[in-house]
Write a protein that holds these residues in place. Structure first.
Motif, PDB file in Angstrom:
ATOM      1  N   LYS A   6       0.843  -1.202   0.000  1.00 45.28           N
ATOM      2  CA  LYS A   6       0.000   0.000   0.000  1.00 45.28           C
ATOM      3  C   LYS A   6       0.879   1.253   0.000  1.00 45.28           C
ATOM      4  N   MET A   7       1.954   1.216   0.779  1.00 42.24           N
ATOM      5  CA  MET A   7       2.861   2.357   0.812  1.00 42.24           C
ATOM      6  C   MET A   7       3.530   2.556  -0.540  1.00 42.24           C
ATOM      7  N   LEU A   8       3.923   1.455  -1.170  1.00 44.12           N
ATOM      8  CA  LEU A   8       4.519   1.535  -2.505  1.00 44.12           C
ATOM      9  C   LEU A   8       3.539   2.134  -3.504  1.00 44.12           C
ATOM     10  N   SER A   9       2.286   1.700  -3.421  1.00 43.16           N
ATOM     11  CA  SER A   9       1.260   2.180  -4.343  1.00 43.16           C
ATOM     12  C   SER A   9       1.034   3.678  -4.173  1.00 43.16           C
ATOM     13  N   ARG A  10       0.974   4.128  -2.907  1.00 40.03           N
ATOM     14  CA  ARG A  10       0.786   5.561  -2.652  1.00 40.03           C
ATOM     15  C   ARG A  10       1.938   6.384  -3.223  1.00 40.03           C
ATOM     16  N   ALA A  11       3.134   5.802  -3.210  1.00 40.86           N
ATOM     17  CA  ALA A  11       4.315   6.498  -3.729  1.00 40.86           C
ATOM     18  C   ALA A  11       4.487   6.295  -5.232  1.00 40.86           C
ATOM     19  N   ASN A  12       3.616   5.480  -5.814  1.00 40.44           N
ATOM     20  CA  ASN A  12       3.686   5.167  -7.252  1.00 40.44           C
ATOM     21  C   ASN A  12       5.037   4.542  -7.616  1.00 40.44           C
ATOM     22  N   VAL A  13       5.426   3.563  -6.793  1.00 39.06           N
ATOM     23  CA  VAL A  13       6.707   2.884  -6.980  1.00 39.06           C
ATOM     24  C   VAL A  13       6.452   1.397  -7.212  1.00 39.06           C
ATOM     25  N   VAL A  59      21.120  14.866   4.068  1.00 39.03           N
ATOM     26  CA  VAL A  59      20.672  13.496   4.316  1.00 39.03           C
ATOM     27  C   VAL A  59      19.538  13.494   5.344  1.00 39.03           C
ATOM     28  N   LYS A  60      19.641  14.334   6.361  1.00 37.37           N
ATOM     29  CA  LYS A  60      18.565  14.438   7.355  1.00 37.37           C
ATOM     30  C   LYS A  60      17.259  14.854   6.689  1.00 37.37           C
ATOM     31  N   GLU A  61      17.336  15.788   5.762  1.00 37.59           N
ATOM     32  CA  GLU A  61      16.141  16.261   5.053  1.00 37.59           C
ATOM     33  C   GLU A  61      15.528  15.149   4.208  1.00 37.59           C
ATOM     34  N   ILE A  62      16.394  14.350   3.571  1.00 40.38           N
ATOM     35  CA  ILE A  62      15.898  13.241   2.741  1.00 40.38           C
ATOM     36  C   ILE A  62      15.204  12.195   3.613  1.00 40.38           C
ATOM     37  N   VAL A  63      15.817  11.859   4.743  1.00 37.29           N
ATOM     38  CA  VAL A  63      15.206  10.883   5.655  1.00 37.29           C
ATOM     39  C   VAL A  63      13.841  11.392   6.117  1.00 37.29           C
ATOM     40  N   LYS A  64      13.777  12.655   6.482  1.00 35.29           N
ATOM     41  CA  LYS A  64      12.507  13.228   6.956  1.00 35.29           C
ATOM     42  C   LYS A  64      11.431  13.157   5.880  1.00 35.29           C
ATOM     43  N   ARG A  65      11.826  13.370   4.622  1.00 34.76           N
ATOM     44  CA  ARG A  65      10.861  13.362   3.524  1.00 34.76           C
ATOM     45  C   ARG A  65      10.233  11.984   3.324  1.00 34.76           C
ATOM     46  N   TYR A  66      11.033  10.924   3.508  1.00 32.38           N
ATOM     47  CA  TYR A  66      10.536   9.573   3.229  1.00 32.38           C
ATOM     48  C   TYR A  66      10.183   8.786   4.496  1.00 32.38           C
ATOM     49  N   ASP A  67      10.331   9.403   5.634  1.00 30.87           N
ATOM     50  CA  ASP A  67      10.004   8.767   6.915  1.00 30.87           C
ATOM     51  C   ASP A  67       8.501   8.906   7.159  1.00 30.87           C
ATOM     52  N   GLU A  68       7.734   8.025   6.549  1.00 28.71           N
ATOM     53  CA  GLU A  68       6.271   8.154   6.550  1.00 28.71           C
ATOM     54  C   GLU A  68       5.659   8.024   7.938  1.00 28.71           C
ATOM     55  N   ASP A  69       6.275   7.212   8.796  1.00 29.04           N
ATOM     56  CA  ASP A  69       5.704   7.031  10.137  1.00 29.04           C
ATOM     57  C   ASP A  69       6.343   7.956  11.173  1.00 29.04           C
ATOM     58  N   SER A  70       7.178   8.899  10.706  1.00 26.40           N
ATOM     59  CA  SER A  70       7.792   9.909  11.577  1.00 26.40           C
ATOM     60  C   SER A  70       8.574   9.301  12.740  1.00 26.40           C
ATOM     61  N   SER A  71       9.265   8.197  12.462  1.00 32.36           N
ATOM     62  CA  SER A  71      10.050   7.530  13.507  1.00 32.36           C
ATOM     63  C   SER A  71      11.439   8.137  13.652  1.00 32.36           C
ATOM     64  N   GLY A  72      11.824   8.963  12.680  1.00 32.33           N
ATOM     65  CA  GLY A  72      13.170   9.518  12.676  1.00 32.33           C
ATOM     66  C   GLY A  72      14.151   8.640  11.926  1.00 32.33           C
ATOM     67  N   GLU A  73      13.675   7.470  11.509  1.00 31.85           N
ATOM     68  CA  GLU A  73      14.475   6.529  10.732  1.00 31.85           C
ATOM     69  C   GLU A  73      13.608   6.003   9.590  1.00 31.85           C
ATOM     70  N   ILE A  74      14.202   5.229   8.698  1.00 33.83           N
ATOM     71  CA  ILE A  74      13.425   4.686   7.587  1.00 33.83           C
ATOM     72  C   ILE A  74      13.453   3.161   7.610  1.00 33.83           C
ATOM     73  N   THR A  77      10.510  -0.526   3.424  1.00 35.71           N
ATOM     74  CA  THR A  77       9.715   0.018   2.319  1.00 35.71           C
ATOM     75  C   THR A  77      10.048   1.480   2.082  1.00 35.71           C
ATOM     76  N   GLU A  78      10.214   2.240   3.153  1.00 34.57           N
ATOM     77  CA  GLU A  78      10.591   3.651   3.016  1.00 34.57           C
ATOM     78  C   GLU A  78      11.951   3.773   2.324  1.00 34.57           C
ATOM     79  N   PHE A  79      12.860   2.859   2.640  1.00 33.34           N
ATOM     80  CA  PHE A  79      14.183   2.839   2.011  1.00 33.34           C
ATOM     81  C   PHE A  79      14.070   2.606   0.505  1.00 33.34           C
ATOM     82  N   VAL A  80      13.246   1.641   0.117  1.00 30.66           N
ATOM     83  CA  VAL A  80      13.066   1.343  -1.309  1.00 30.66           C
ATOM     84  C   VAL A  80      12.492   2.554  -2.040  1.00 30.66           C
ATOM     85  N   ILE A  81      11.494   3.174  -1.439  1.00 33.72           N
ATOM     86  CA  ILE A  81      10.883   4.362  -2.056  1.00 33.72           C
ATOM     87  C   ILE A  81      11.915   5.483  -2.179  1.00 33.72           C
TER      88      ILE A  81
END
Length: 209
Positions: A6-13, A59-74, A77-81
């Protein structure tokens, strides 16, 4: 390791089976603390290994952009996206660098960029030979140690030849031969090193001590 479809689909990946395998192996290697997630430092390290260094803040900005659950890490699935969206390749060559031992990652990147075709086993054997002949354990070879290389590998080791070849392969004019320069020498001379060759070199070094 599973993907959140579902996360992949939302990201169109979309991810092929081969890509999934490479991303899985890469994620496991990058996740140095085995937390199941990749933090900013681990992602920064990966980019550096792949010859794509970035400022830590970026790099911090990139992690924040793809950290969908706001955990501070990826997570995986977030890594693949992130990899897909940022256009960071993870082919066999890149995976080879990521999975290499820490001290060999720079050399694996060098081989990738230089287009030199050595197998992982060959690189490990050549690294062992280099360390054996680096008799003062400095991490590089002076001309006397380089003379041992030419001698034990069956190449010409006349004094004048040693100086000429040394200068030829000392590409950064540092006055020493580093491991990457040693790899270029081996490639250009077509030398093949076996485990038996390593044992012979070890024996000859012991005899001469």
């Amino acid at each position: 390791m599973a993907l959140d479809r579902k996360m992949l689909s939302r990201a169109n990946v979309t991810v092929s089976g081969d890509e999934f395998e490479r991303y899985s192996r890469a994620f496991s290697s990058i996740d140095a603390d085995n937390s199941g997630e990749i933090n900013v430092q681990e992602l920064w390290d990966m980019l550096r290994w792949l010859g794509k260094p970035m400022d830590l803040q970026r790099v911090k900005e990139i992690v924040k952009r793809y950290d969908e659950d706001s955990s501070g890490e990826i997570g995986f699935t977030e890594f693949v996206i992130l990899m897909k969206k940022q256009g960071i390749p993870m082919g066999e060559s890149e995976l080879r660098i990521v999975e290499a031992p820490q001290d060999l990652k720079p050399s694996m990147l060098f081989l990738h960029k230089a287009g030199l075709n050595f197998t992982d086993d060959e690189v490990m054997r050549l690294r062992k030979v280099f360390l054996l002949l680096d008799t003062d354990h400095s991490g590089e070879m002076d001309i006397d140690e380089f003379a041992l290389v030419l001698k034990y590998l069956g190449l010409s080791h006349k004094q004048e030849d040693t100086v000429r070849v040394f200068r030829q392969f000392d590409q950064d004019n540092s006055g020493t031969i580093q491991f990457n320069e040693f790899l270029v020498l081996i490639h250009q001379k077509g030398v093949k090193i076996t485990n038996t060759d390593i044992k012979v070199i070890e024996t000859m070094l012991r005899v001469e001590q």
